[in-house]
Structures are given as structure tokens and as C-alpha cells.
Scaffold this motif. Structure first.
Motif, mmCIF file in Angstrom:
data_model
loop_
_atom_site.group_PDB
_atom_site.id
_atom_site.type_symbol
_atom_site.label_atom_id
_atom_site.label_comp_id
_atom_site.label_asym_id
_atom_site.label_seq_id
_atom_site.Cartn_x
_atom_site.Cartn_y
_atom_site.Cartn_z
ATOM 1 N N VAL A 2 37.670 45.592 36.450
ATOM 2 C CA VAL A 2 38.927 45.338 37.155
ATOM 3 C C VAL A 2 39.960 46.386 36.758
ATOM 4 O O VAL A 2 40.170 46.658 35.564
ATOM 5 C CB VAL A 2 39.468 43.929 36.832
ATOM 6 C CG1 VAL A 2 40.762 43.677 37.609
ATOM 7 C CG2 VAL A 2 38.427 42.867 37.181
ATOM 8 N N ILE A 3 40.607 46.996 37.760
ATOM 9 C CA ILE A 3 41.628 48.023 37.540
ATOM 10 C C ILE A 3 42.967 47.512 38.066
ATOM 11 O O ILE A 3 43.058 47.047 39.201
ATOM 12 C CB ILE A 3 41.249 49.345 38.240
ATOM 13 C CG1 ILE A 3 39.919 49.869 37.686
ATOM 14 C CG2 ILE A 3 42.344 50.388 38.068
ATOM 15 C CD1 ILE A 3 39.415 51.110 38.390
ATOM 16 N N THR A 4 43.985 47.596 37.232
ATOM 17 C CA THR A 4 45.336 47.157 37.607
ATOM 18 C C THR A 4 46.345 48.238 37.237
ATOM 19 O O THR A 4 46.078 49.109 36.391
ATOM 20 C CB THR A 4 45.714 45.846 36.899
ATOM 21 O OG1 THR A 4 45.568 46.009 35.472
ATOM 22 C CG2 THR A 4 44.813 44.705 37.352
ATOM 23 N N ARG B 285 45.112 50.303 34.123
ATOM 24 C CA ARG B 285 44.363 49.659 33.049
ATOM 25 C C ARG B 285 43.021 49.202 33.609
ATOM 26 O O ARG B 285 42.966 48.523 34.630
ATOM 27 C CB ARG B 285 45.139 48.460 32.494
ATOM 28 C CG ARG B 285 44.442 47.724 31.356
ATOM 29 C CD ARG B 285 45.392 46.667 30.779
ATOM 30 N NE ARG B 285 44.780 45.952 29.673
ATOM 31 C CZ ARG B 285 44.174 44.768 29.782
ATOM 32 N NH1 ARG B 285 44.130 44.177 30.976
ATOM 33 N NH2 ARG B 285 43.651 44.176 28.732
ATOM 34 N N CYS B 286 41.960 49.615 32.940
ATOM 35 C CA CYS B 286 40.606 49.305 33.392
ATOM 36 C C CYS B 286 39.903 48.468 32.330
ATOM 37 O O CYS B 286 39.748 48.909 31.184
ATOM 38 C CB CYS B 286 39.834 50.604 33.654
ATOM 39 S SG CYS B 286 38.177 50.344 34.307
ATOM 40 N N THR B 287 39.501 47.269 32.685
ATOM 41 C CA THR B 287 38.846 46.360 31.748
ATOM 42 C C THR B 287 37.653 45.685 32.416
ATOM 43 O O THR B 287 37.524 45.684 33.648
ATOM 44 C CB THR B 287 39.815 45.263 31.267
ATOM 45 O OG1 THR B 287 40.310 44.544 32.409
ATOM 46 C CG2 THR B 287 40.977 45.861 30.501
ATOM 47 N N SER B 288 36.823 45.104 31.591
ATOM 48 C CA SER B 288 35.695 44.342 32.117
ATOM 49 C C SER B 288 36.200 43.052 32.752
ATOM 50 O O SER B 288 37.308 42.583 32.460
ATOM 51 C CB SER B 288 34.705 44.015 30.999
ATOM 52 O OG SER B 288 35.291 43.102 30.073
ATOM 53 N N PHE B 289 35.389 42.478 33.614
ATOM 54 C CA PHE B 289 35.747 41.234 34.294
ATOM 55 C C PHE B 289 36.036 40.138 33.270
ATOM 56 O O PHE B 289 37.001 39.367 33.426
ATOM 57 C CB PHE B 289 34.593 40.812 35.216
ATOM 58 C CG PHE B 289 34.874 39.628 36.080
ATOM 59 C CD1 PHE B 289 35.432 39.779 37.340
ATOM 60 C CD2 PHE B 289 34.577 38.327 35.649
ATOM 61 C CE1 PHE B 289 35.696 38.686 38.153
ATOM 62 C CE2 PHE B 289 34.826 37.235 36.450
ATOM 63 C CZ PHE B 289 35.396 37.411 37.705
ATOM 64 N N ILE B 290 35.245 40.071 32.217
ATOM 65 C CA ILE B 290 35.408 39.023 31.204
ATOM 66 C C ILE B 290 36.725 39.187 30.460
ATOM 67 O O ILE B 290 37.456 38.205 30.226
ATOM 68 C CB ILE B 290 34.213 39.040 30.226
ATOM 69 C CG1 ILE B 290 32.934 38.630 30.971
ATOM 70 C CG2 ILE B 290 34.456 38.133 29.039
ATOM 71 C CD1 ILE B 290 31.680 38.692 30.124
ATOM 72 N N ASP C 287 44.769 40.043 44.355
ATOM 73 C CA ASP C 287 45.993 39.933 43.535
ATOM 74 C C ASP C 287 46.465 41.292 43.020
ATOM 75 O O ASP C 287 46.790 41.448 41.835
ATOM 76 C CB ASP C 287 45.746 38.982 42.358
ATOM 77 C CG ASP C 287 45.386 37.583 42.808
ATOM 78 O OD1 ASP C 287 45.754 37.201 43.935
ATOM 79 O OD2 ASP C 287 44.716 36.866 42.034
ATOM 80 N N CYS C 288 46.491 42.293 43.904
ATOM 81 C CA CYS C 288 46.902 43.649 43.522
ATOM 82 C C CYS C 288 46.058 44.210 42.380
ATOM 83 O O CYS C 288 46.547 44.944 41.508
ATOM 84 C CB CYS C 288 48.384 43.674 43.138
ATOM 85 S SG CYS C 288 49.484 43.632 44.575
ATOM 86 N N SER C 289 44.811 43.869 42.380
ATOM 87 C CA SER C 289 43.836 44.407 41.424
ATOM 88 C C SER C 289 42.638 44.916 42.200
ATOM 89 O O SER C 289 42.295 44.380 43.268
ATOM 90 C CB SER C 289 43.400 43.337 40.418
ATOM 91 O OG SER C 289 44.497 42.868 39.663
ATOM 92 N N ASP D 62 52.008 47.097 42.791
ATOM 93 C CA ASP D 62 51.482 48.229 43.549
ATOM 94 C C ASP D 62 50.007 47.956 43.881
ATOM 95 O O ASP D 62 49.158 47.950 42.994
ATOM 96 C CB ASP D 62 51.621 49.513 42.744
ATOM 97 C CG ASP D 62 51.166 50.732 43.530
ATOM 98 O OD1 ASP D 62 50.825 50.586 44.725
ATOM 99 O OD2 ASP D 62 51.146 51.833 42.945
ATOM 100 N N CYS D 63 49.726 47.752 45.138
ATOM 101 C CA CYS D 63 48.356 47.416 45.556
ATOM 102 C C CYS D 63 47.657 48.582 46.233
ATOM 103 O O CYS D 63 46.667 48.390 46.955
ATOM 104 C CB CYS D 63 48.389 46.212 46.503
ATOM 105 S SG CYS D 63 49.173 44.735 45.826
ATOM 106 N N GLU D 64 48.159 49.778 46.026
ATOM 107 C CA GLU D 64 47.566 50.963 46.630
ATOM 108 C C GLU D 64 46.547 51.559 45.655
ATOM 109 O O GLU D 64 46.906 52.027 44.571
ATOM 110 C CB GLU D 64 48.650 51.985 46.960
ATOM 111 C CG GLU D 64 48.131 53.258 47.608
ATOM 112 C CD GLU D 64 47.398 52.982 48.915
ATOM 113 O OE1 GLU D 64 46.284 53.508 49.068
ATOM 114 O OE2 GLU D 64 47.950 52.243 49.755
#
Length: 301
Positions: free
Chosen positions: A119-121, A191-196, A163-165, A128-130
Motif C-alpha cells: 500500500v502506497i500513501t 510511504r510504502c508499506t506491506s498490507f499487514i 481511501d486515497c491509497s 492527494d489521490c493522484e
């Protein structure tokens, strides 16, 4: 002399006609006769295999110690050996969970595959959802990666927004690790993290008695139907293994001994944890109440 030749000629003609009549009668009998072809045990499965591919009508009957006979139909994976399951698996079959369209996209991913999600936010601007620039960055990474042919991504939900992710889903740990590694230069602001880790999921274990073999999607759907208010859309299954009847802990874990009991190791959201703890740390499943264990001191990975 002439009389003798005539008799001989008539006798030959009568014999010829008798032979013709006999052959005709034999042919008529063959046409009218119903032949019951009994195939040998070695040939029959080959014929069935050519005609129908993977048979779903094969059954195995297991008699329990209590005298009950449980039949497991042949569409169940447990009925087949590993080689049979591999042969019967359709390479074009896209595995997805069924559900309502208004649910988040990650709910369509198989519970055992959600752990490979990334997941990247945007931390600086969460609204920002772009994400076009992120996808362009990832596309460039594919051009410079030498082992790109070994990367595998979900056919069910490879890329989706919620959700803008931005959600990227791989099919194995090597591919998900590659996503996390490639995304590092983008931080910050992303920010890039695992789903968990993104959902801060917590570890738990429980045992499911598989009376009828079903996908975990279907099992979790029963959980939601029987446990009003429970949402399993974020649940990630890490391990699923049948209980060992020779284990010292078998008697304390088994739910129904006349079926295959699978021990599940999963990461679930805190809302689900609170719901389960509020209901005596148990889940309703068909006629049972399944104990759910939350090991202390184990954080998400």
C-alpha cells in the motif's frame, strides 16, 4: 455323365446360397445385438480422462471411530494427490473472492494472497489521490530490473485505489519484496508499506473443521453471516495446515474429529479482534463456536 455334372453344379450353387444366407443372418444379428463393453480398470480412467478432463464425481468414503461414514466429494482438493491437483488446475482460472461491488477492492483478493499486497500513501498530503506519477515510476523500474520475468502479480486485483491509497498486489513474497524495495526512493512524500503493516493487523490462530472442502473466501463469508457485525475483508492468512493426529496438542485443538481440521494462522484487523474478544474469544461457524487465540507480544510483520 451330363446328369452327374448337372447335380454337381446344382449342389455347388445351393452351397453358395447357403453361405450367403448364413453371412447375411450373422450380419443382421450383429446389428441387432447390444454389446456390453466392459473396460478394464486400467483403461477406464484413461477414457474418462480424455472425455471429461478432471473428474469431479470421484468419491472417497472414510469411516470414523464413531461409526459415521463421511463422504468427501471429488471436487475437494483433499481428495486428490498433489500431482492430480496440479493436473486439474486450470492455468487460466483467476482466483477472486465473490462479494458486493461497494466493498473495498482488497476484499476481492483471496485471504491467503492479501499478505502480498503493498500500500502506497502520500504522507504530506493524505487527500492527494493522484498516483499516475507512482505508476510511471514503477514502469521505469521494470525497464531497469534484470529479473523482471520472475515477478508475478495478482490477476484478480493487480492495482487498485481505495481511501486515497494505492494498492499493488503480488503473487509471492519475492515480488512483494521487490515492490517495497523499488518504492523506497519515492519516500518522502510517499510511504510504502506491506498490507499487514498498513492496517496494523494482529496475529491470531484458530482451527476450522472442513466438513465440506471450501475456499477460505467461502468460509470467511460464513463467519460474516453467522457473526453479525464481523468484517473479514482485511484478514490475511499466513498458514493453513491440517492438525497432526499424532501431535500432543491434537486433542486440545481438534473441533470435529470426523473431518479434516485445519489450523489457521492469520493477521486480522483490530476491529475484528475486539469483536471476537467481546464474544468470549470465539467465532460461530455452522454448529460450533471456534476458539480464537491471540498470542501476546507478537506484533505484525
Amino acid at each position: 455323365m451330363l446328369f452327374s455334372k448337372t447335380n454337381t453344379s446344382c449342389a455347388s450353387r445351393i452351397q453358395f446360397l447357403d453361405n450367403v444366407e448364413h453371412r447375411c443372418q450373422s450380419m443382421l444379428k450383429l446389428n441387432d445385438q447390444r454389446v456390453n463393453m466392459q473396460l478394464s480398470n486400467e483403461v477406464r480412467p484413461q477414457i474418462v480422462g480424455f472425455a471429461g478432463g478432471c473428474s469431479r464425481e470421484r468419491e472417497s468414503s472414510v469411516t470414523s471411530s464413531s461409526g459415521l461414514s463421511s463422504k468427501r466429494s471429488c471436487f475437494m482438493s483433499s481428495c486428490y494427490s498433489k500431482s492430480e491437483r496440479k493436473a486439474c488446475r486450470d492455468p487460466c482460472d483467476v482466483k477472486c473472492c465473490d462479494g458486493e461491488d461497494n466493498r473495498p477492492p482488497y476484499t476481492r483478493i483471496m485471504p491467503e494472497d492479501r499478505r502480498f499486497g503493498v500500500v502506497i500513501t502520500n504522507e504530506e498530503c493524505p487527500c492527494d489521490c493522484e498516483f499516475n506519477c507512482i505508476l510511471e515510476f514503477m514502469a521505469e523500474a521494470f525497464h531497469t530490473t534484470q529479473d523482471v520475468a520472475s515477478l508475478n502479480f495478482s490477476q484478480c486485483t493487480p492495482v487498485a485505489e481505495f481511501d486515497c491509497s494505492l494498492l499493488l498486489v503480488a503473487e509471492d513474497s519475492d515480488s512483494s519484496d521487490w515492490l517495497l524495495r523499488v518504492a523506497r526512493p519515492m519516500c518522502p512524500p510517499y510511504r510504502c508499506t506491506s498490507f499487514i503493516k498498513h492496517f496494523d493487523l494482529v496475529r491470531c490462530t484458530f482451527v476450522i473443521p472442513m466438513i465440506v472442502e471450501r475456499r477460505l473466501c467461502n468460509v470467511f463469508q460464513i463467519f460474516e453471516n453467522q457473526n453479525c457485525g464481523l468484517d473479514t475483508g482485511k484478514w490475511c492468512v499466513m498458514e493453513m495446515a491440517p492438525l497432526d493426529i499424532c501431535s500432543d496438542t491434537y486433542a486440545s485443538k481438534v473441533i470435529f474429529p470426523d473431518s479434516i481440521n485445519y489450523e489457521i494462522v492469520a493477521y486480522i484487523d483490530n476491529e475484528s479482534k475486539e469483536y471476537i474478544e467481546h464474544h468470549c474469544s470465539k467465532l460461530k461457524y455452522i454448529t460450533w463456536h471456534l476458539p480464537v487465540d491471540f498470542p501476546e507480544g507478537l506484533s505484525c510483520t
